[in-house]
Design a protein around this motif. Sequence first.
Motif, PDB file in Angstrom:
ATOM      1  N   PRO A  46       0.833  -1.215   0.000  1.00 17.08           N
ATOM      2  CA  PRO A  46       0.000   0.000   0.000  1.00 17.08           C
ATOM      3  C   PRO A  46       0.865   1.262   0.000  1.00 17.08           C
ATOM      4  N   LEU A  47       0.311   2.353  -0.574  1.00 15.42           N
ATOM      5  CA  LEU A  47       1.010   3.636  -0.598  1.00 15.42           C
ATOM      6  C   LEU A  47       1.034   4.256   0.796  1.00 15.42           C
ATOM      7  N   LEU A 326       2.714  18.464  -1.541  1.00 15.76           N
ATOM      8  CA  LEU A 326       1.942  17.499  -2.315  1.00 15.76           C
ATOM      9  C   LEU A 326       1.645  18.052  -3.699  1.00 15.76           C
ATOM     10  N   ASP A 327       2.015  17.266  -4.736  1.00 13.57           N
ATOM     11  CA  ASP A 327       1.601  17.545  -6.116  1.00 13.57           C
ATOM     12  C   ASP A 327       0.306  16.786  -6.332  1.00 13.57           C
ATOM     13  N   ALA A 328      -0.809  17.464  -6.111  1.00 10.97           N
ATOM     14  CA  ALA A 328      -2.109  16.786  -6.083  1.00 10.97           C
ATOM     15  C   ALA A 328      -2.439  16.045  -7.372  1.00 10.97           C
ATOM     16  N   PRO A 329      -2.261  16.634  -8.548  1.00  9.00           N
ATOM     17  CA  PRO A 329      -2.619  15.878  -9.767  1.00  9.00           C
ATOM     18  C   PRO A 329      -1.826  14.586  -9.922  1.00  9.00           C
ATOM     19  N   ALA A 330      -0.551  14.608  -9.568  1.00 11.12           N
ATOM     20  CA  ALA A 330       0.264  13.401  -9.715  1.00 11.12           C
ATOM     21  C   ALA A 330       0.173  12.491  -8.499  1.00 11.12           C
ATOM     22  N   GLY A 331      -0.337  13.008  -7.380  1.00 12.07           N
ATOM     23  CA  GLY A 331      -0.413  12.214  -6.163  1.00 12.07           C
ATOM     24  C   GLY A 331       0.939  11.904  -5.566  1.00 12.07           C
ATOM     25  N   LYS A 332       1.922  12.790  -5.812  1.00 17.87           N
ATOM     26  CA  LYS A 332       3.278  12.573  -5.307  1.00 17.87           C
ATOM     27  C   LYS A 332       3.725  13.776  -4.477  1.00 17.87           C
ATOM     28  N   VAL A 333       4.779  13.559  -3.697  1.00 18.53           N
ATOM     29  CA  VAL A 333       5.301  14.632  -2.849  1.00 18.53           C
ATOM     30  C   VAL A 333       6.671  15.051  -3.366  1.00 18.53           C
ATOM     31  N   VAL A 334       6.991  16.339  -3.090  1.00 19.20           N
ATOM     32  CA  VAL A 334       8.270  16.910  -3.491  1.00 19.20           C
ATOM     33  C   VAL A 334       8.861  17.624  -2.282  1.00 19.20           C
ATOM     34  N   GLY A 363       3.035  11.736   8.660  1.00 24.17           N
ATOM     35  CA  GLY A 363       3.366  10.619   7.787  1.00 24.17           C
ATOM     36  C   GLY A 363       4.584  10.861   6.926  1.00 24.17           C
ATOM     37  N   GLN A 364       5.480  11.802   7.318  1.00 23.75           N
ATOM     38  CA  GLN A 364       6.650  12.090   6.490  1.00 23.75           C
ATOM     39  C   GLN A 364       7.730  11.024   6.584  1.00 23.75           C
ATOM     40  N   LEU A 365       7.656  10.135   7.587  1.00 24.83           N
ATOM     41  CA  LEU A 365       8.705   9.151   7.798  1.00 24.83           C
ATOM     42  C   LEU A 365       8.841   8.243   6.571  1.00 24.83           C
ATOM     43  N   GLY A 366      10.049   8.192   6.029  1.00 27.80           N
ATOM     44  CA  GLY A 366      10.318   7.319   4.894  1.00 27.80           C
ATOM     45  C   GLY A 366       9.994   7.925   3.545  1.00 27.80           C
ATOM     46  N   LEU A 367       9.445   9.127   3.515  1.00 28.04           N
ATOM     47  CA  LEU A 367       9.123   9.740   2.232  1.00 28.04           C
ATOM     48  C   LEU A 367      10.388  10.279   1.568  1.00 28.04           C
ATOM     49  N   LYS A 368      10.343  10.407   0.260  1.00 27.85           N
ATOM     50  CA  LYS A 368      11.389  11.042  -0.521  1.00 27.85           C
ATOM     51  C   LYS A 368      10.741  11.700  -1.729  1.00 27.85           C
ATOM     52  N   THR A 369      11.476  12.569  -2.373  1.00 24.65           N
ATOM     53  CA  THR A 369      10.943  13.305  -3.520  1.00 24.65           C
ATOM     54  C   THR A 369      10.479  12.329  -4.597  1.00 24.65           C
TER      55      THR A 369
END
Length: 388
Positions: A46-47, A326-334, A363-369
């Motif tokens: 899961p994401l 959050l880049d909402a259209p792409a559903g990704k974070v930068v 929920g930032q733990l483990g996130l990356k660009t």
Amino acid sequence: MSLMPMIEFARKRPALLLAGGAVPLALAAAAVALNKAPEKAAAPKPLPLVSVAPAVARDLPVKLSAQGHLVALTQVDVRPQATGTIRAIHFKEGDEVKAGQLMFTLDASDVAAQLAKAQATAAQVQAQLDEAQRDLVRTQQLAKAQFYSPSSVDAAEGRVATLRAQHRAMLADIENSRVLVDRTRILAPMAGLTGALSVHPGSLAQPGAASPLVNVAQMDPIGVEFTLPEANLPALLAARDAGKVQLSIAAAYGTPVQGKLVFVNNTVNADTGTISLKAAFPNPRKALWPGAYVKVQLTAGVSPGAVTLAPQSILDSPGGRFVFVLDAPAGKVVARPVTLLRIQEQLAVVEGLANGEQVVTEGQLGLKTGAAVRVAAAAPAASAGAAP
């Protein structure tokens, strides 16, 4: 032998059949294939689940806080200007004194004698001068009648000039002796509260002593020394020039005391990156005491369009502070670098973000660009006083 019983036997005893060679290789392979459990397909991971909130631009009052300590705005060490034995002390340590109040009396017997001697010598020279002036007048009259030569007149005038100079010297000696007599009476240089006495009647007072006789400190108004980060200096100076700087501290009796900024140091401390300041506060009840620590609250005008967000959104890295946007259209974070200006009213004031950008708050733990995420719920906009 029928096939089904042999398959059942091979399922139970495959090793024996292979060792004995009684069963064909094909049947053994079929038995092993039937004995192997079917593999299950791997479930997709899961994401990451995150919470986001928008960064909000607002006109925010610039409120700063700092730890400071109370100091006397004016403080004087009382020292003798002449050597002598202390005859009397005219106050008690810890007393409030007024400017010009008599504090100490030194033994003045020697300087009083010097003053009397100088006055007597001056009177003697004055008498000689008066006589010389009378002689000069008579000599001038007789010289006109040609009874005395012009040289006699010159001699009489010289004697008068010499005695006048001696008389002026005697008057200077008298004035010097009076100064010495005055120095045996030590007066309070200012109004304030006295500290601990370092001498007592009978002690020898000397100008070069290591400790002063006593210390006098101004109590009302009282000062507070504190420091602020140099990043706050431009806003502080602009507010000071506009007359919008407001300061307050908490007094011992619980009521905040309003003061004013009286000093901004002319140099930023290069080691700490801070600027030293001093403020003055009224202290009629003497509740604020020099040396005590207080928390200073300072308002330096309004910061227009300040971008605020929840403090827990900001992360630290070797390259500096940053947040995930959050880049909402792409559903990704930068990852976006930011500059933290201050924490105020449970809000982080930053530079590097635009109004309305969605920032990851949990929920930032483990996130990356470039990481894809799931948004749990859109949190309400950060507001003043909201708990992080």
